[in-house]
Design an enzyme around this catalytic site. Structure first.
Site, PDB file in Angstrom:
ATOM      1  N   TYR A  28       5.877  50.161  69.923  1.00 53.52           N
ATOM      2  CA  TYR A  28       6.568  50.155  70.732  1.00 53.52           C
ATOM      3  C   TYR A  28       7.940  50.374  69.683  1.00 53.52           C
ATOM      4  CZ  TYR A  28       8.195  45.270  70.708  1.00 53.52           C
ATOM      5  OH  TYR A  28       7.650  43.884  69.636  1.00 53.52           O
ATOM      6  N   GLY A  29       8.064  49.939  68.157  1.00 50.15           N
ATOM      7  CA  GLY A  29       8.560  49.802  67.590  1.00 50.15           C
ATOM      8  C   GLY A  29       9.040  50.402  66.431  1.00 50.15           C
ATOM      9  N   LEU A  31       6.725  50.445  64.250  1.00 46.27           N
ATOM     10  CA  LEU A  31       5.285  51.083  63.815  1.00 46.27           C
ATOM     11  C   LEU A  31       5.572  52.262  64.121  1.00 46.27           C
ATOM     12  CD1 LEU A  31       3.311  47.557  64.312  1.00 46.27           C
ATOM     13  CD2 LEU A  31       3.425  49.009  62.086  1.00 46.27           C
ATOM     14  N   GLU A 103       4.114  41.327  61.256  1.00 47.63           N
ATOM     15  CA  GLU A 103       5.196  40.434  62.740  1.00 47.63           C
ATOM     16  C   GLU A 103       4.731  39.293  62.620  1.00 47.63           C
ATOM     17  OE1 GLU A 103       6.100  42.874  64.287  1.00 47.63           O
ATOM     18  OE2 GLU A 103       4.880  44.198  63.906  1.00 47.63           O
TER      19      GLU A 103
HETATM   20  N1  PCA Z   1       7.190  46.717  65.062  1.00 42.78           N
HETATM   21  C1  PCA Z   1       5.906  46.232  65.930  1.00 42.78           C
HETATM   22  C2  PCA Z   1       6.617  45.173  66.899  1.00 42.78           C
HETATM   23  C3  PCA Z   1       7.941  45.816  67.213  1.00 42.78           C
HETATM   24  C4  PCA Z   1       8.294  46.408  66.036  1.00 42.78           C
HETATM   25  O1  PCA Z   1       8.686  47.087  65.470  1.00 42.78           O
HETATM   26  C5  PCA Z   1       5.737  47.770  67.047  1.00 42.78           C
HETATM   27  O2  PCA Z   1       6.167  49.029  66.700  1.00 42.78           O
HETATM   28  O3  PCA Z   1       5.188  47.589  68.042  1.00 42.78           O
END
Ligand code: PCA
Length: 178
Positions: A28-29, A31, A103
């Site tokens: 969600y972030g 990635l 993470e």
């Molecule tokens: N990376 C992971 C968790 C938060 C982030 O920046 C993601 O994209 O899901």
């Protein structure tokens, strides 16, 4: 003798099966595609990562941007915030362990299985995916802006600062964790 051979072949097949096991991860972030850490998912040295579909969390969660480095976090506070939008990938064991390093699971983000809604042509499907949550977060994070769909370059102006550009001696975890 034949029985032993059969058992040994079965055992090998089982080991092979475990080695090639795949996992679904909802990101969600940073990635996501076109976000600053997407290259982690596409680097062949990290194993395999295959895009499956876009999805949303079945439960609502607060998606916030925190720390002085503008890092996105899904706060483990189901029912608050939005049905958050992201992407589902199928990854192998090697990739999952690389993502855990990025993470810093379970020290920082905590990886948990959660329900993700995927829209197919004519219907919706719910798939169980790994998701990196922030648990034991500082409660004041709940008063920050809560997003439905993260982008580092969004109009919020809180552009993500990559790890390689941070002070390696700066422990910023206490800015978000209790
Ligand atoms: N990376 C992971 C968790 C938060 C982030 O920046 C993601 O994209 O899901």
């Amino acid at each position: 003798m034949i029985l032993l051979e059969v058992i040994s072949i079965r055992a090998n097949t089982f080991v092979q099966l475990i080695r090639t096991m795949t996992h679904k991860v909802f990101v969600y972030g940073t990635l996501k595609r076109n976000e600053p850490n997407h290259h982690w998912l596409t680097n062949p040295d990290h194993g395999s990562g295959k895009f499956l579909a876009e999805g949303t969390t079945k439960s609502k969660y607060p998606l916030i941007i925190g720390t002085k480095y503008n890092i996105p976090f899904l706060l483990h506070s189901p029912g608050d915030g939005h049905h958050v939008r992201g992407e589902v990938y199928e990854v192998d064991d090697t990739m999952l362990s690389k993502l855990d390093i990025l993470e810093d699971h379970p020290n920082y983000y905590v990886r948990e299985i959660d329900d993700i809604v995927i829209k197919l042509d004519s219907h919706e499907e719910i798939v169980k995916c790994w998701v990196y949550f922030l648990k034991n977060f500082r409660p004041e994070l709940l008063s920050k802006q809560q997003f439905e769909n993260y982008s580092s370059s969004g109009s919020h102006g809180l552009r993500y600062l990559e790890r390689s550009k941070r002070d390696p001696n700066d422990n910023y975890y206490p800015q978000v964790k209790k």
